[in-house]
Write a protein that holds these residues in place. Structure first.
Motif, short mmCIF file in Angstrom:
data_model
loop_
_atom_site.label_atom_id
_atom_site.label_comp_id
_atom_site.label_asym_id
_atom_site.label_seq_id
_atom_site.Cartn_x
_atom_site.Cartn_y
_atom_site.Cartn_z
N ARG A 34 0.81 -1.22 0.00
CA ARG A 34 0.00 0.00 0.00
C ARG A 34 0.85 1.27 0.00
N ASN A 35 2.12 1.17 0.36
CA ASN A 35 2.97 2.36 0.49
C ASN A 35 4.05 2.40 -0.57
N ALA A 36 4.17 3.54 -1.25
CA ALA A 36 5.19 3.68 -2.29
C ALA A 36 6.59 3.69 -1.70
N GLU A 37 6.75 4.16 -0.47
CA GLU A 37 8.03 4.15 0.21
C GLU A 37 7.91 3.31 1.47
N ALA A 38 9.01 2.65 1.83
CA ALA A 38 9.01 1.83 3.03
C ALA A 38 8.77 2.69 4.26
N GLY A 39 7.93 2.20 5.15
CA GLY A 39 7.68 2.90 6.39
C GLY A 39 8.70 2.52 7.45
N ASP A 40 8.31 2.63 8.70
CA ASP A 40 9.20 2.27 9.81
C ASP A 40 8.38 1.45 10.79
N ALA A 41 8.17 0.18 10.45
CA ALA A 41 7.31 -0.70 11.23
C ALA A 41 7.73 -0.75 12.69
N LEU A 42 6.76 -1.00 13.56
CA LEU A 42 6.99 -1.01 14.99
C LEU A 42 7.99 -2.11 15.39
N CYS A 43 7.81 -3.30 14.86
CA CYS A 43 8.64 -4.45 15.25
C CYS A 43 9.77 -4.69 14.24
N GLY A 44 10.85 -5.29 14.72
CA GLY A 44 11.91 -5.70 13.81
C GLY A 44 13.15 -4.84 13.84
N GLY A 45 13.32 -3.98 14.86
CA GLY A 45 14.49 -3.13 14.93
C GLY A 45 15.74 -3.84 15.41
#
Length: 360
Positions: A34-45
């Motif tokens: 759904r997003n043209a650019e990668a977001g910054d998901a809550l999990c996975g840092g």
């Protein structure tokens, strides 16, 4: 898109890992997000030593992306703490940086990225805002967020929630956290803390809904309540943290594993197995499932989906069960405080837990 081209729903690590392997194998996968650019998901840092090795085989160099090295596990429960060296070098890296790099690698390998909003999934049919997709094979990689028609079962009895706040970089924060991945244990939940590539601290909490309700559903008040009872955690909440945004994700089905799937549908990442986040192995499951499912498809096509899913369920069972046991301990700090003095004296006792929560 031809019907025989695999459709991958979700351009996160699981979906991109599958796309890279499929494209390298001669397929023409379509990544739908759904997003043209990668977001910054809550999990996975946090990326474990095994995750970084798996990503390296896909051409993703975490150190080159600026990942912050983590070499130590630090546990905190009340006034007690214990430290142990990690079996290998892990990294703190934001999901924005990782997801961007993986998208670029997938497209460079030959995958096509399509931007659209999914309305519903029914079997292999995907209905989006603009059209209907009818692929022979669907790779479902939507992360912790379900899509209508393909939802995982949710607990109605005090379900688990996820929260994340990011504290800006500072010399004091760098000295306090350093090269550790920290786990702070408190009643009905825990917090994981690791520095990211820009020196900021990624603070993620997993807790029961009841705990948030006790804070009047105010995430900042919840953080303040935890800090009031846990000095080590309070020390990490530096600066004017109450003005910072808190990201949330609701009703996370920790411990759930997909035992079966629809014909021609490969469930990846958190859509395949949801490991409690204190294990730091969610990203490894995402990448491992994406790679394994893509390799299986290249050998056997859509018809191999159900056998692959049951096989991956068996593969994920041990680390998920081990992480659930650790989560149970984490939710009861009185029990953890009994174990921490022994772990402090003999740090190697933590090694079996680290190994048991890794996916092969």
């Amino acid at each position: 898109m031809r019907r025989e081209d695999p459709l991958i729903l979700g351009a996160g690590p699981a979906g991109c890992a599958a796309a890279i392997v499929l494209a390298r194998g001669g397929a023409e996968p379509v990544l739908l997000d759904r997003n043209a650019e990668a977001g910054d998901a809550l999990c996975g840092g946090f990326l474990s030593w095994r995750t970084s090795a798996r990503l390296a085989r896909l051409g993703i160099d975490i150190a080159a992306l600026g990942g912050h090295p983590a070499r130590t596990l630090a546990l905190f429960a009340g006034q007690d703490s214990a430290r142990a060296p990690l079996p290998g070098v892990a990294y703190g890296l934001s999901r924005h940086t990782l997801d961007t790099a993986m998208r670029e690698a997938a497209v460079a390998a030959g995958a096509k990225l399509e931007i659209d909003t999914v309305r519903e999934v029914e079997g292999r049919t995907v209905t989006t805002k603009s059209r209907e997709w009818l692929p022979d094979t669907l790779f479902l990689a939507s992360g912790k967020h379900d899509v209508r028609g393909a939802a995982r079962p949710r607990s109605k009895d005090n379900p688990a929630l996820g929260l994340r706040i990011r504290i800006p970089a500072s010399p004091a924060l760098a000295e306090t956290v350093g090269d550790a991945i920290e786990l702070h244990l408190f009643e009905q939940g825990y917090a994981g803390i690791v520095l990211q590539e820009d020196g900021s601290a990624n603070i993620c909490l997993a807790l029961r809904k009841e705990r948030l309700a006790q804070a009047d559903a105010d995430p900042h008040e919840l953080l303040a309540q935890v800090a009031a009872r846990h000095p080590a955690f309070a020390l990490r909440l530096q600066g004017d943290w109450r003005t910072l945004p808190v990201d949330t994700v609701g009703s996370v089905p920790y411990g759930w594993i997909a035992q079966d799937t629809a014909e021609g549908v490969f469930r990846l990442g958190d859509q395949a197995a949801v490991i409690p986040s204190l294990a730091g192995e969610g990203m490894a499951i995402a990448v491992a499932s994406g790679v394994s499912a893509a390799e299986t498809w290249l050998r056997g096509g859509a018809g191999a989906a159900r056998s692959w899913q049951s096989g991956f369920a068996r593969r994920a069972a041990r680390p998920v069960k081990a992480a659930k046991a650790a989560w149970t301990l984490a939710e009861h700090p009185a029990l953890a405080r009994l174990a921490l003095p022994l772990a402090r004296i003999v740090p190697s006792l933590l090694r079996p837990a680290m190994r048991m929560t890794r996916i092969d």
